[in-house]
Design a protein around this motif. Structure first.
Motif, PDB file in Angstrom:
ATOM      1  N   PHE B 241      13.483  22.521 -12.492  1.00 54.22           N
ATOM      2  CA  PHE B 241      14.752  22.402 -11.790  1.00 54.22           C
ATOM      3  C   PHE B 241      15.864  23.135 -12.525  1.00 54.22           C
ATOM      4  N   SER B 242      16.658  23.838 -11.737  1.00 56.01           N
ATOM      5  CA  SER B 242      17.872  24.438 -12.268  1.00 56.01           C
ATOM      6  C   SER B 242      18.988  24.080 -11.281  1.00 56.01           C
ATOM      7  N   LYS B 243      20.172  24.614 -11.458  1.00 55.06           N
ATOM      8  CA  LYS B 243      21.265  24.237 -10.561  1.00 55.06           C
ATOM      9  C   LYS B 243      20.918  24.593  -9.118  1.00 55.06           C
ATOM     10  N   ASP B 244      20.844  23.606  -8.270  1.00 57.06           N
ATOM     11  CA  ASP B 244      20.570  23.808  -6.839  1.00 57.06           C
ATOM     12  C   ASP B 244      19.242  24.511  -6.577  1.00 57.06           C
ATOM     13  N   LEU B 245      18.319  24.405  -7.492  1.00 56.16           N
ATOM     14  CA  LEU B 245      16.999  25.027  -7.338  1.00 56.16           C
ATOM     15  C   LEU B 245      15.902  24.052  -7.755  1.00 56.16           C
ATOM     16  N   ALA B 246      14.964  23.829  -6.845  1.00 55.74           N
ATOM     17  CA  ALA B 246      13.792  23.011  -7.177  1.00 55.74           C
ATOM     18  C   ALA B 246      12.551  23.847  -6.915  1.00 55.74           C
ATOM     19  N   SER B 257      12.994  25.320  -3.201  1.00 54.73           N
ATOM     20  CA  SER B 257      14.012  24.649  -2.399  1.00 54.73           C
ATOM     21  C   SER B 257      15.395  24.936  -2.946  1.00 54.73           C
ATOM     22  N   VAL B 258      16.253  25.444  -2.083  1.00 54.33           N
ATOM     23  CA  VAL B 258      17.662  25.663  -2.416  1.00 54.33           C
ATOM     24  C   VAL B 258      18.481  25.026  -1.294  1.00 54.33           C
ATOM     25  N   PRO B 259      19.786  24.863  -1.461  1.00 58.48           N
ATOM     26  CA  PRO B 259      20.566  24.256  -0.375  1.00 58.48           C
ATOM     27  C   PRO B 259      20.378  25.026   0.937  1.00 58.48           C
TER      28      PRO B 259
END
Lengths: 320, 320, 320, 320
Positions: B241-246, B257-259
């Protein structure tokens, strides 16, 4: 008897309770208090209650049977103590506090006063939790894995550890509470945590990710994972595993997987309505036996999340 | 040059390698060895190779360029050393051993001999891993969560910790290796583990569940969860996981997965074929630059899983 | 110019439009009309508008630029005609009517008056529809499969075919409209339908299930499936297939599947707000070029659903 | 008695039957026949049977109790008739033929001879089908929706309608058979079909998509959708709906959805093994009561798919 109810704190989390209390035939919503005067007035107007900005003034002037305490984590302490001294039953929204000591003092005051208490760990009132407990009856638990993985709440105080306690204490506390409720007490806790990607959010000093290992008294291992870096949302769930059994429990679903079959059941209960109805009934009858999370039970969960925080600071396992 | 290949150990895990080596135009499968004589004969017959039950005899009599070592964890050591002393390149199936010391000695022998080595961490050869690395480029990693949650392997030695090293060492090692490959080295490891529900399986003394907390050198926390109590299968995956990234990476899929958007990509590569082709090419050309996991790289993963085991024993975090 | 807007019909479907119109700086909500006087008064009170129970009185007394017509299917006809005669632009909620003739007459009146019109086929305003059209550009469509499979709406008129037109006309019309929007005109329609399991609902005479086969002008086959027997909900979607391409379009998602990869995209647009904003802008500027479904375009969809109904009656394919 | 079994046609579909028959203690695989001599020899060698390229020679020389007929659709007819005349029981792989007349003649020969027959509609032997039937017991069916949506089979004859009958007849026939098995006989069938996107495949003249509407004798509507344009695969399933009940039946899963709960059950049965075991037992005991799809039952399914084809040609509904 009709229960005369006051509220201190009428922000977001209070709205559902306000509706439930005002529509319950066994309770009267008579007074509300908020440090933000316009917010207090608006709620008072909407529900035909008196409006206060000073809690001590409200408790002195109004003849309250019960008080909803819906304030941010850092604002707990005097409110509960004063309510206890005035023999007013309290419904406290989680978490109990942003620090470890405050709830210990509150607990003493509560026990001295002998008041009825309830804490807003609403998952305990879900029919999915009942069903999970039933599935686990007479089965040894082998592993617990919990998750609160999502985005960053908007309120500024949440981002300051001194004010909110951080994600583990403020948000994931629901999952820690469920872990205890489903699998029993925890003996040892160890946290790996970091603040790697949300550090550029102004005023933020809470960890943006953590994995808290648990060793339950019954011998099972577990882990509870938190992150606030995923604005798209990801997973809020507790899963419990036994031999050939996987339970996945979200707030309103339960997924039961065994060899050859998976069932997904949807909740039929609104746990917020139920916790409020049971609290009002308890105060009305002077019988707290149906309350699923009195203050001292919630205190055990608070100690667990505080131990997780301590492990972040020390880098060592913490024994409870 | 055509690479002359021998095998020691022709059980389950060897079958794919035997097929790949025998069908590769750049390699000749010339000899196989197994302590079970009928198994050795069957493989020898199927691929037109000589059959041995003694490895020392095979290495003496045959002129091998490369050796596949597909033996159980407890059987490593002399084979690798003898191969190194004979300047034979080795492909070693994971894990390197069931104990911490053996691979350290092997490493010394390998480095002294200067042979080409490759270890069977096949996930590294997946196009999904390439894609995951590309997604993570220039993004700080915030959290790593890995899983090897499934049923109990059938082989008896797997169930004895002295023979297999336990689930973390034998099976979940793929996920530990991926954690290092995607997120870098680990500084501290802490394990919560138990044997709560599989204790009645005859001869079993490995933990049936564990949660291994990780603190990466770059500051990110993580956890890797193992269990063998779910015969229905459950989840084998590493997520980052990173910022807004799975990112969710299974052996043959990657979910990004991103927003606002989720993509699921399916692998087009057979990583077993690729790791074997690259090993043969490396031996043939005397150039190991394309090998993605030489012995000393695998050794770092082995040290990590051994540290996790040590933490189970001591109940303390272990610094690497 | 600020557009002066009236409403006729302020039941459920009108609520979103009322909010959008009242909060749009380019429109004034000045009058509302409903046959239920209290409903009219409540809406008028909430938005500071005048209240009527007679539409002819409202249109005579008020100086309207535009009118929202949010009445049940059986109540269309005079309202539209009167609005057209008074040169008032109209936004009409779907379906156009419960019968085939009424919208044909309305269309004549509209075209004679030359007023601006828009019909509430809100899917056309979704960014997911834009994306679907972009994916299909320059690709021949091979197959269309649509679904409106769910439960029984609560309003009594829905259950009478003479009042609602039945599920195909009233509800699944969105999917029929999308089929035309994405795949072009339909040449032949054939319906298989039944009323097998909901027959004991009082006052119900609509089909509870149907499968409407389509043959598009471009040669592709398709089918649109409707049912109201599933109170748990099931599927509301249009899917379109081309060579190695599967598009699944729900109101707020688009799933694009090709060999090796599946993407799921989430809508960022509120299509109700967009259709209202575009209608107000069109009336304000006297330019309807951005309106995605004027009355005569909706009329083609209405003819299609009416042809499906006719095929139920005759048991024969119906050519459009 | 041990059943003496011969095979005519030992291509892909025969392989599982060959294994099942050779490993069944109640049957002897004594002879195989294939127009491709090497294929016949290979199978004969693998199973210790005699090899033929002429079926009439095989049936004359060998004393067969039973015959597996695993030939392409266009090759049926004389084989079955000759077997019947020789009183040999037959297991026939679907479809019965590529044309409507052949199976009618075969049926007459079978009934005259009184032989035991079984047709390879293997879904009927799945425990998931049993469970679906049990769920539907005493519940009126409201709607049936079937799917065979995937890629193009590799064999050249499949692509010629005169040789395979097209997708409906050759592949989707399993779903048509299930529709009859679960929901009863069909009265009227209507097809919308096209060949829009696969027309550039050499030698292909079958429809690449179709939607076949069904009206069941019991009054329920339905539709069965076929396409071969999706090489990534998509959906092979029959779904049946009743009031508040959705059943989704794939070959090895059953998903049962009711309000508040969804269950997904996985098959524990290998239907191919079961159909073969039951056929052998039937021949051995001279009792066909356990056979779930004798020839004349399969003939009804064949008539249904042929009616669907006729509707494509005529553009009219076809009454059965």
């Amino acid at each position: 008897m009709t229960v005369r109810v006051g509220f201190v704190g009428v922000g977001g989390i209070a709205q559902g309770h306000l509706r439930n209390i005002s529509s319950n035939p066994d309770s009267d919503l008579i007074a509300v208090c908020d440090v933000a005067e316009d917010r207090a007035r608006r709620a008072a107007g909407a529900y035909g209650a008196s409006s206060y900005t000073s809690f001590s003034e409200m408790i002195e002037k109004e003849d309250l049977d019960a008080l909803y305490i819906c304030v941010p984590p850092y604002a707990h302490g005097e409110i509960e103590t004063l309510a206890a001294e005035n023999s007013v039953a309290i419904f406290v929204e989680k978490p109990l506090s942003a620090d470890p000591q405050t709830p210990e003092s509150i607990s003493k005051a509560i026990n001295k006063a002998g008041i009825i208490t309830s804490v807003g760990y609403n998952w305990r009132y879900s029919d999915m939790t009942d069903l999970a407990l039933q599935q686990l009856k007479d089965r040894p638990i082998g592993l617990v894995v919990g998750y609160w993985m999502g985005g960053l709440p908007g309120v500024p105080w949440w981002r300051k550890k001194s004010m909110s306690g951080g994600q583990i204490v403020e948000q994931t506390t629901h999952i820690f509470d469920m872990a205890r409720h489903l699998a029993g007490e925890v003996d040892v806790v160890y946290s790996a945590a970091g603040l790697q990607v949300m550090g550029d959010v102004e005023g933020l000093d809470v960890e943006d990710a953590s994995a808290v290992s648990l060793k339950f008294a019954n011998g099972a291992p577990g882990v509870i994972i938190s992150t606030c870096m995923l604005s798209q949302g990801y997973r809020v769930m507790i899963s419990v595993f036994s031999k050939d059994l996987a339970l996945e429990h979200t707030q309103d679903r339960l997924r039961i997987s065994v060899p050859g079959e998976t069932r997904e059941i949807k909740s039929k209960v609104n746990p917020y309505e139920l916790e409020d109805a049971i609290f009002v009934e308890a105060v009305s009858k002077g019988d707290d036996s149906k309350i699923r999370c009195p203050y001292d039970e919630a205190l055990k969960t608070h100690r667990l999340t505080m131990a997780a925080n301590r492990s972040i600071e020390t880098g060592q396992p913490v024994r409870l």
